[in-house]
Design an enzyme around this catalytic site. Structure first.
Site, PDB file in Angstrom:
ATOM      1  N   ASP A  21      53.099  33.564  54.267  1.00 32.05           N
ATOM      2  CA  ASP A  21      52.345  33.597  55.521  1.00 32.05           C
ATOM      3  C   ASP A  21      51.034  34.367  55.344  1.00 32.05           C
ATOM      4  O   ASP A  21      50.957  35.277  54.526  1.00 32.05           O
ATOM      5  CB  ASP A  21      53.213  34.244  56.612  1.00 32.05           C
ATOM      6  CG  ASP A  21      52.670  33.978  58.001  1.00 32.05           C
ATOM      7  OD1 ASP A  21      51.822  33.075  58.163  1.00 32.05           O
ATOM      8  OD2 ASP A  21      53.094  34.672  58.941  1.00 32.05           O
ATOM      9  N   ASN A  23      47.806  32.757  55.099  1.00 30.75           N
ATOM     10  CA  ASN A  23      46.710  32.022  54.443  1.00 30.75           C
ATOM     11  C   ASN A  23      45.513  31.869  55.372  1.00 30.75           C
ATOM     12  O   ASN A  23      44.357  32.024  54.962  1.00 30.75           O
ATOM     13  CB  ASN A  23      47.169  30.616  54.033  1.00 30.75           C
ATOM     14  CG  ASN A  23      48.239  30.648  52.971  1.00 30.75           C
ATOM     15  OD1 ASN A  23      48.534  31.700  52.419  1.00 30.75           O
ATOM     16  ND2 ASN A  23      48.820  29.500  52.677  1.00 30.75           N
ATOM     17  N   GLY A  24      45.802  31.536  56.634  1.00 35.29           N
ATOM     18  CA  GLY A  24      44.734  31.318  57.612  1.00 35.29           C
ATOM     19  C   GLY A  24      43.930  32.591  57.842  1.00 35.29           C
ATOM     20  O   GLY A  24      42.695  32.574  57.832  1.00 35.29           O
ATOM     21  N   ARG A  25      44.651  33.709  58.029  1.00 36.81           N
ATOM     22  CA  ARG A  25      43.969  34.988  58.267  1.00 36.81           C
ATOM     23  C   ARG A  25      43.158  35.425  57.044  1.00 36.81           C
ATOM     24  O   ARG A  25      42.063  35.953  57.159  1.00 36.81           O
ATOM     25  CB  ARG A  25      44.996  36.076  58.628  1.00 36.81           C
ATOM     26  CG  ARG A  25      45.370  36.052  60.090  1.00 36.81           C
ATOM     27  CD  ARG A  25      46.644  36.791  60.348  1.00 36.81           C
ATOM     28  NE  ARG A  25      47.795  35.997  59.956  1.00 36.81           N
ATOM     29  CZ  ARG A  25      49.026  36.467  59.827  1.00 36.81           C
ATOM     30  NH1 ARG A  25      49.262  37.744  60.038  1.00 36.81           N
ATOM     31  NH2 ARG A  25      50.015  35.678  59.490  1.00 36.81           N
ATOM     32  N   HIS A  38      44.946  28.264  52.040  1.00 35.01           N
ATOM     33  CA  HIS A  38      46.056  27.511  51.424  1.00 35.01           C
ATOM     34  C   HIS A  38      45.749  27.264  49.938  1.00 35.01           C
ATOM     35  O   HIS A  38      46.627  27.405  49.094  1.00 35.01           O
ATOM     36  CB  HIS A  38      46.269  26.164  52.130  1.00 35.01           C
ATOM     37  CG  HIS A  38      46.604  26.297  53.594  1.00 35.01           C
ATOM     38  ND1 HIS A  38      47.485  27.233  54.073  1.00 35.01           N
ATOM     39  CD2 HIS A  38      46.173  25.617  54.692  1.00 35.01           C
ATOM     40  CE1 HIS A  38      47.589  27.119  55.388  1.00 35.01           C
ATOM     41  NE2 HIS A  38      46.797  26.141  55.787  1.00 35.01           N
ATOM     42  N   LEU A 132      65.278  28.096  35.877  1.00 27.83           N
ATOM     43  CA  LEU A 132      65.000  28.516  37.258  1.00 27.83           C
ATOM     44  C   LEU A 132      64.895  27.282  38.148  1.00 27.83           C
ATOM     45  O   LEU A 132      64.210  26.322  37.799  1.00 27.83           O
ATOM     46  CB  LEU A 132      63.669  29.300  37.268  1.00 27.83           C
ATOM     47  CG  LEU A 132      62.960  29.531  38.596  1.00 27.83           C
ATOM     48  CD1 LEU A 132      63.785  30.429  39.504  1.00 27.83           C
ATOM     49  CD2 LEU A 132      61.589  30.178  38.366  1.00 27.83           C
ATOM     50  N   SER A 197      61.032  32.495  61.767  1.00 25.95           N
ATOM     51  CA  SER A 197      60.362  31.202  61.934  1.00 25.95           C
ATOM     52  C   SER A 197      61.208  29.996  61.522  1.00 25.95           C
ATOM     53  O   SER A 197      60.714  29.107  60.825  1.00 25.95           O
ATOM     54  CB  SER A 197      59.034  31.194  61.169  1.00 25.95           C
ATOM     55  OG  SER A 197      58.198  32.196  61.680  1.00 25.95           O
TER      56      SER A 197
HETATM   57  C1  FPP Z   1      51.196  29.923  56.080  1.00 20.92           C
HETATM   58  O1  FPP Z   1      49.947  30.475  56.357  1.00 20.92           O
HETATM   59  C2  FPP Z   1      51.162  28.988  54.932  1.00 20.92           C
HETATM   60  C3  FPP Z   1      51.433  27.666  54.978  1.00 20.92           C
HETATM   61  C4  FPP Z   1      51.844  26.963  56.211  1.00 20.92           C
HETATM   62  C5  FPP Z   1      51.307  26.744  53.810  1.00 20.92           C
HETATM   63  C6  FPP Z   1      51.622  27.331  52.463  1.00 20.92           C
HETATM   64  C7  FPP Z   1      51.246  26.355  51.435  1.00 20.92           C
HETATM   65  C8  FPP Z   1      50.705  26.649  50.248  1.00 20.92           C
HETATM   66  C9  FPP Z   1      50.439  28.023  49.786  1.00 20.92           C
HETATM   67  C10 FPP Z   1      50.349  25.485  49.368  1.00 20.92           C
HETATM   68  C11 FPP Z   1      51.008  25.488  48.058  1.00 20.92           C
HETATM   69  C12 FPP Z   1      52.486  25.461  48.072  1.00 20.92           C
HETATM   70  C13 FPP Z   1      53.244  25.020  47.037  1.00 20.92           C
HETATM   71  C14 FPP Z   1      54.739  25.186  47.111  1.00 20.92           C
HETATM   72  C15 FPP Z   1      52.687  24.378  45.821  1.00 20.92           C
HETATM   73  P1  FPP Z   1      49.319  30.281  57.790  1.00 20.92           P
HETATM   74  O2  FPP Z   1      48.436  29.087  57.749  1.00 20.92           O
HETATM   75  O3  FPP Z   1      50.413  30.229  58.806  1.00 20.92           O
HETATM   76  O4  FPP Z   1      48.469  31.591  57.943  1.00 20.92           O
HETATM   77  P2  FPP Z   1      48.138  32.410  59.278  1.00 20.92           P
HETATM   78  O5  FPP Z   1      49.457  32.870  59.830  1.00 20.92           O
HETATM   79  O6  FPP Z   1      47.282  33.525  58.793  1.00 20.92           O
HETATM   80  O7  FPP Z   1      47.405  31.461  60.186  1.00 20.92           O
END
Ligand code: FPP
Length: 241
Positions: A21, A23-25, A38, A132, A197
């Site tokens: 969690d 990525n967006g922030r 992402h 693994l 979640s």
């Molecule tokens: C949550 O951050 C992240 C995701 C919904 C997607 C995660 C996907 C990847 C990292 C792509 C690669 C994955 C693999 C397995 C190869 P968010 O967008 O909810 O962030 P936020 O809460 O800050 O908005």
């Protein structure tokens, strides 16, 4: 001495589940679009898989896309799907070489065709690896999984293939996506949110939960080691004294 040297090799979790969690922030902090987060999250996945393999963790499950994530703007969903296809394509040769077996849980049929194709290919190519197991949860949610299990059980009962009297915890587990994999010993969630979640709710009944403020794209091996060290300091009683 680094965190890794302090890890007790006799108490390595058999299964670690990860809610990636933040990525967006992370992207927003840099004045970028969410997808930038992402994209940078892929490196964190790579490091986590490598660290798990080196430590002898046998099962690793990543929450990559939830049933609820379909409600995000179409442009983000589309880009996330392409990113997944690209990541699977790029990483498969190394997974193969490092002894990693890839698998997926979730409503895979609901994914775009290209994504299903790449995923199935990678699953097929790595099927004989034993070092693994990496599970990617895609279009997954626990409530979906449990409802799906109930539906399948009901079908078997209807066709006289299963006696309702026989249904117990171990029978029910067989109808879950994670059938055959031990329940997570440890669940890690990044970004400081204290929520589950809709992730592996049945399976984490007795898991240790570890929350870190680190945003997923910043998550590195040392953070993974810290989580394992924290886990190893806990006393697990499984409801007993
Ligand atoms: C949550 O951050 C992240 C995701 C919904 C997607 C995660 C996907 C990847 C990292 C792509 C690669 C994955 C693999 C397995 C190869 P968010 O967008 O909810 O962030 P936020 O809460 O800050 O908005």
């Amino acid at each position: 001495m680094d965190f890794k040297d302090n890890i007790n090799q006799d108490k390595i979790p058999r299964h670690i589940a990860v809610i990636m969690d933040g990525n967006g922030r992370w992207a927003k902090q840099r004045g970028q679009q969410r997808i930038f987060g992402h994209e940078n999250g892929v490196q964190a996945v790579r490091e986590t898989v490598e660290a798990a393999g080196e430590l002898g963790v046998k099962n690793l499950t990543f929450y990559a896309f939830s049933t609820e994530n379909w409600c995000r703007p179409k442009s983000e969903v589309d880009t996330l799907m392409s990113l997944l296809v690209k990541a699977i394509k790029n990483e498969t040769p190394e997974l193969l070489e490092k002894g990693v077996r890839l698998n997926a849980i979730g409503d895979i049929e609901s994914l775009p065709k290209e994504c299903i194709k790449e995923l199935n290919e990678a699953i097929h190519i790595t099927r004989n690896n034993t070092r693994l197991n990496v599970y990617v949860a895609l279009s997954y949610s626990s409530q979906w999984e449990i409802v799906n299990a109930v539906k399948n059980i009901a079908q078997q009962v209807k066709h006289n293939e299963l006696d309702p009297e026989e249904i117990d915890k171990s029978v029910f587990q067989k109808f879950l996506q994670t059938n055959g994999t031990p329940d997570p010993d440890l669940l890690i969630r990044t970004s400081g949110e204290l929520r589950l979640s809709n992730f592996l709710l049945w399976q984490i009944a007795y898991s240790e939960l570890y929350f870190t403020p680190v945003l997923w794209p910043d998550f590195r091996k040392k953070h993974f080691y810290q989580a394992i060290l924290d886990y190893q300091r806990r006393e697990r009683r499984f409801g007993k004294t």
